[in-house]
Design an enzyme around this catalytic site. Sequence first.
Site, mmCIF file in Angstrom:
data_model
loop_
_atom_site.group_PDB
_atom_site.id
_atom_site.type_symbol
_atom_site.label_atom_id
_atom_site.label_comp_id
_atom_site.label_asym_id
_atom_site.label_seq_id
_atom_site.Cartn_x
_atom_site.Cartn_y
_atom_site.Cartn_z
ATOM 1 N N ASP A 84 35.901 29.902 34.955
ATOM 2 C CA ASP A 84 35.511 31.097 35.700
ATOM 3 C C ASP A 84 35.204 32.189 34.687
ATOM 4 O O ASP A 84 35.941 32.353 33.701
ATOM 5 C CB ASP A 84 36.648 31.527 36.625
ATOM 6 C CG ASP A 84 36.227 32.659 37.543
ATOM 7 O OD1 ASP A 84 35.073 32.624 38.002
ATOM 8 O OD2 ASP A 84 37.041 33.569 37.774
ATOM 9 N N GLU A 137 30.674 32.800 40.126
ATOM 10 C CA GLU A 137 30.809 32.795 38.679
ATOM 11 C C GLU A 137 31.654 31.628 38.191
ATOM 12 O O GLU A 137 32.091 31.620 37.029
ATOM 13 C CB GLU A 137 31.418 34.110 38.189
ATOM 14 C CG GLU A 137 32.852 34.344 38.618
ATOM 15 C CD GLU A 137 32.956 35.077 39.961
ATOM 16 O OE1 GLU A 137 33.990 35.692 40.206
ATOM 17 O OE2 GLU A 137 31.971 35.045 40.741
#
Length: 799
Positions: A524, A568
């Site tokens: 992430d 993301e």
Amino acid sequence: MQIDIHSLAFVSGLTNLLQAIILFIQYRVDKAHQGPGWWALGSASLALAFGFNFLRDHPALGMFAIIANNAFFVSGLALFYVGVQRFFDQMERRGWVVAVCVSVTVVALYFTYFDNNLAARRVNLSVAMAGLSFLIAWSIYSQKARSAAVLANFLALLFLVYGGMWAFRGLSAMVGPTGEIFNASLMQGASYLASMMTSTLWTLGLILLVSQQLNTEYREAKESAELIFNTSPDAVLITRLEDGQFVDVNDGFTALSGYTRTEVCGKTTLEVEIWKNPSDRQEFVAELLEKGFCENREAIFQRKDGTQFFGIVSSRWLVFKGQPHIITVTRDITERKRVQEALRDNNLFLSGVIENNGALIYVKDLEGNYELVNKKWEETTGLARQNVLGKTDVSVFPGEIGLIFRRTDLEVMNGGRVVEQEECLLTPTGERHFLSIKFPLQNTDGSVRGLCGMASEITERKKDEKRIQELVTQLEIERDFAQHSALTDGLTRLANRRHFDDLLHTEFFRLKRSGAPLSLILLDVDHFKNFNDNYGHLAGDECLRRVGRAMATVVGRGSDLAARYGGEEFAVILPETDHLGARTMAERIRRAIEELDIPHAGNSAANRVTVSLGVVTQKASDLVSVDKMIEMADDAMYRAKQGGRNRVELSASGISGDAGTSGLIRLVWREAAESGNAIIDAQHRALFEKSNILLSAILDGSAKDVCGSLMEQLLADIVNHFRDEEGIIRAAGFPFAEHHGRCHTELVAKAVGLSERWERNELPLGELFSFLAYDVVAQHLFLEDRKFFPYLGRAATEP
């Protein structure tokens, strides 16, 4: 009658001085022979020796005069010895001569200043003078020329007598009373008289020897000149400048013109009528009178039988028997003129063919300068030849096209081969295509002097091909786009969530059957919301694109998959990869994204964009579904964030993996690498195992000295294996054993360099693995070694 020793000494000195002048004049007249110059110095030295006799009674200079007298006597004779050696083109024993002169002078000095002993001085000087005289006599006798044997023997006898006189003088000083130097004794008078007579005679003899040598050289030079004159294949004639009367001609003239020597000597060139065109003779004479010489003038001449030939004439003035004459050399160039005419006709024909050809034809030199272009080349390029010749493609066609042309030209000329290829040219009418053939031009010795090129235009054909290819490409693009869009994330161009889910389930159930491990990485982007708030959504999209490209670069195996998991978040599937390989891959991804150096002021982990990664490795057979694996990876990623972000965390529930399975950083032995030789195959397997042990030790974080010891042992085993292998393949008759040995040397040198970098903490793990997996295994063991496998089998079957 009372003999005045002072007068004899004066006359002797004057005699030697006159002899020095005569010998010096001889030297000035003939500097080609070095002897007379040294002899002049020798006579001058003897004159000085006699001159210092007058100072022996001087109360202040007497002792110095005695020493100088001895030094100049021995130096004079030493100079005569040097002159004899130089006259016969020999080198004197310089060190020996200098030693004699210095020794005599030192002894004279001692027996003058420290122990005034006339007898000792006389013996010292007499021995040296006698020795030098005998040496001169031997040098003349042993090096004499046959043509001057009588005169040389006479001179050798003179110096022999002179040496005997000095020997007798020294002997008398040892056995009887010495007396004063100027006492009018028979010995003193005889010594001076003998010295004058012998020096006069040897001066005359040496001058005669030089004259005889000059006569011999002149005779030999004359004979050589006559031999060259008569054996020259060219026509050589000597005529009087005043009226052009023939003085002499050689055999080449007779062979060329048909006139004998008796037929032309005494006649003028006009009477013989050897010139075809009188105007040619007038121009020839005018140039000769103006310059004093004439070189390489072509003219037509007539033979005695009336036939004609082309000749090239060169002439110069010379003085012969006190009168100005002309020596002329004429060479028959009739055949050369015929060949030149034939070549001229051929050149005109070839020029017409080249100039009016429908193909573009050009010639360039080694530097790429244009030497020739034809009319079609001018019409096609729109460039006039006067603006092109002498220039290169780089200056004629600026940009990449000129560089491409030059690279192809170098390939043709350096390789010495024909190159056929398509070329593109931007002309005033647009882009045009040509099928070009280039071949090297060679000199008679085989060396390349340039190239020739011919090009036929294929622009229309290329347009048709391009239209067809565009249609095919468009269909392929539309097909690929449709397929790719279904599997690819539109922003990052990585696999999308759908593709990720499909592949993860496929690999999970495939590996469930095989029992091999499966690794999964979830990552992430740290504080991505802050990034969007600070820099905007457009910058956020660009950030995700760059992260995706970095992951695609790192994840290179065909079986692996990098995907955008959502927002993301990203994911990587690593089939058949153990925990060591998965951890290494995760760390490489983390570093690659950090090295993008994308500014991120809102990131607590760093001032640039970073990622947090969770890694899990499991055997699919131990799980019911993939959901649990995703959950464990997500939990590890959460712990990476909690631990400060920009880091890799392994799932606490993950297994270590089977060290025996193939992984991202493990070398796997294949049966295809079996050579059939027990020693080689056993050593290969051992090297595989020790390489894997080294890699595992580095990944496990073992102490540096432990890893260094493993690396040192591996390097030693590689060296030993290479030595054993070279011995086996040479015994098997492998013809490329030397080349194989050089490959071993290069690999060992590279391994040593890697070991040194490891000691300096400069060696990345990936580079070490690349060396072992690619250089040693893939390139050398699986490719290079296979070349000698057939020879091992043949050696085993031979009796």
